[in-house]
Design a protein around this motif. Sequence first.
Motif, short mmCIF file in Angstrom:
data_model
loop_
_atom_site.label_atom_id
_atom_site.label_comp_id
_atom_site.label_asym_id
_atom_site.label_seq_id
_atom_site.Cartn_x
_atom_site.Cartn_y
_atom_site.Cartn_z
N LEU A 112 0.83 -1.21 0.00
CA LEU A 112 0.00 0.00 0.00
C LEU A 112 0.86 1.26 0.00
O LEU A 112 0.63 2.19 -0.78
CB LEU A 112 -0.93 0.00 1.21
N TRP A 113 1.87 1.29 0.88
CA TRP A 113 2.73 2.47 0.95
C TRP A 113 3.55 2.63 -0.33
O TRP A 113 3.78 3.75 -0.80
CB TRP A 113 3.65 2.40 2.16
N ARG A 114 3.99 1.51 -0.90
CA ARG A 114 4.76 1.59 -2.14
C ARG A 114 3.91 2.18 -3.26
O ARG A 114 4.38 3.01 -4.06
CB ARG A 114 5.24 0.20 -2.53
N THR A 115 2.63 1.78 -3.32
CA THR A 115 1.72 2.31 -4.33
C THR A 115 1.50 3.81 -4.14
O THR A 115 1.54 4.59 -5.11
CB THR A 115 0.37 1.57 -4.27
N LEU A 116 1.29 4.22 -2.89
CA LEU A 116 1.08 5.64 -2.60
C LEU A 116 2.31 6.47 -2.96
O LEU A 116 2.20 7.54 -3.58
CB LEU A 116 0.74 5.83 -1.12
N ILE A 117 3.47 5.99 -2.57
CA ILE A 117 4.70 6.74 -2.83
C ILE A 117 4.96 6.85 -4.33
O ILE A 117 5.31 7.93 -4.83
CB ILE A 117 5.89 6.07 -2.11
N ASN A 118 4.78 5.76 -5.05
CA ASN A 118 4.97 5.81 -6.51
C ASN A 118 3.99 6.75 -7.18
O ASN A 118 4.33 7.44 -8.16
CB ASN A 118 4.83 4.40 -7.11
N PHE A 119 2.76 6.79 -6.65
CA PHE A 119 1.75 7.71 -7.19
C PHE A 119 2.20 9.16 -7.03
O PHE A 119 2.13 9.96 -7.98
CB PHE A 119 0.42 7.47 -6.48
N PHE A 120 2.67 9.51 -5.84
CA PHE A 120 3.10 10.89 -5.61
C PHE A 120 4.41 11.21 -6.32
O PHE A 120 4.64 12.36 -6.71
CB PHE A 120 3.23 11.16 -4.11
N LEU A 121 5.27 10.22 -6.49
CA LEU A 121 6.50 10.46 -7.24
C LEU A 121 6.19 10.81 -8.69
O LEU A 121 6.86 11.66 -9.30
CB LEU A 121 7.39 9.22 -7.20
N SER A 122 5.16 10.17 -9.24
CA SER A 122 4.74 10.51 -10.61
C SER A 122 4.17 11.92 -10.67
O SER A 122 4.37 12.65 -11.64
CB SER A 122 3.72 9.49 -11.12
N ILE A 123 3.45 12.32 -9.62
CA ILE A 123 2.90 13.69 -9.56
C ILE A 123 4.03 14.71 -9.43
O ILE A 123 4.02 15.77 -10.08
CB ILE A 123 1.92 13.83 -8.38
N TYR A 124 5.01 14.39 -8.59
CA TYR A 124 6.15 15.29 -8.38
C TYR A 124 7.17 15.22 -9.52
O TYR A 124 8.16 15.96 -9.50
CB TYR A 124 6.86 14.95 -7.07
N ASP A 125 6.92 14.33 -10.49
CA ASP A 125 7.82 14.14 -11.62
C ASP A 125 9.23 13.77 -11.15
O ASP A 125 10.24 14.32 -11.59
CB ASP A 125 7.88 15.41 -12.48
N LYS A 126 9.27 12.81 -10.22
CA LYS A 126 10.53 12.31 -9.68
C LYS A 126 10.79 10.92 -10.23
O LYS A 126 9.96 10.02 -10.11
CB LYS A 126 10.47 12.24 -8.15
N ASN A 127 11.94 10.76 -10.83
CA ASN A 127 12.31 9.46 -11.38
C ASN A 127 13.32 8.80 -10.44
O ASN A 127 14.49 9.19 -10.39
CB ASN A 127 12.92 9.64 -12.78
N VAL A 128 12.86 7.82 -9.66
CA VAL A 128 13.72 7.13 -8.71
C VAL A 128 13.67 5.63 -8.97
O VAL A 128 12.73 5.13 -9.59
CB VAL A 128 13.30 7.42 -7.25
N GLU A 129 14.68 4.93 -8.49
CA GLU A 129 14.74 3.49 -8.68
C GLU A 129 13.75 2.78 -7.75
O GLU A 129 13.44 3.27 -6.66
CB GLU A 129 16.15 2.99 -8.39
N LYS A 130 13.28 1.64 -8.21
CA LYS A 130 12.33 0.85 -7.43
C LYS A 130 12.92 0.43 -6.09
O LYS A 130 12.22 0.44 -5.07
CB LYS A 130 11.91 -0.39 -8.23
N ASP A 131 14.20 0.10 -6.08
CA ASP A 131 14.83 -0.34 -4.84
C ASP A 131 14.83 0.75 -3.77
O ASP A 131 14.73 0.45 -2.58
CB ASP A 131 16.28 -0.77 -5.11
#
Length: 230
Positions: A126-145
Amino acid sequence: MVETLNSYIQILLHPILTHQARSEERSRLQMMKKNRLFEVVRESTEHDRRIDFTTIVLISWLFFMIYSLYSLAFANLGSVITADEETTGFISSLISSSEFQKKLFILTMIANVVFFPLSAWIYVKLWRTLINFFLSIYDKNVEKDSVDEVVNYSLVSNFFLIIPVIGNFIKMLCSAYYIFLGLKYNLKLNSVQSFVVILSPVILIGLLLLAMMLYVLLIINLIEFPILFN
């Protein structure tokens, strides 16, 4: 095993330093890849001593078992106090319960212990999904790890379950705090962005409750509207 426990304690006591070190290590490896130092990258990866999800869950599971044991002990102590009291007083009125409630409590605790790894996995997903969602909004490209590290490392907050009575409350607060630090020092979000991510579950629950309330009001209005014309 000792090295694994040391890594767990390091995350618990020094979360900022841990996340900064992981972020710097990733930046160093990326620089090496750009410079085509693949052999050095391979050696660095082979000597990577970071603690993984399974290990963190197993150690956290131990603390949850301790929490469950003293919760059962307190429940049993309450039953003894209730049985020993000759008159019904304030204490007995607070801790007394039926046999069904006691059995239900015990079964619930056992189920929580048995399914702790599953609940930890759901928590991480759940937290991984939320964080990835906001990273896409913030236009942040980070590694999955790196996202996995932020969420997985927050599981060390289960250590605080060993504190009687208020341990579970402290654990919930610290869990959010560790994720906040991971977002800020590992994923390099600013404080406002990190705080928004932390508050997102509360916001989503609030919006869900608001939507449910509006839906109920709409149903009530649809029922009452024809009645006004009868």
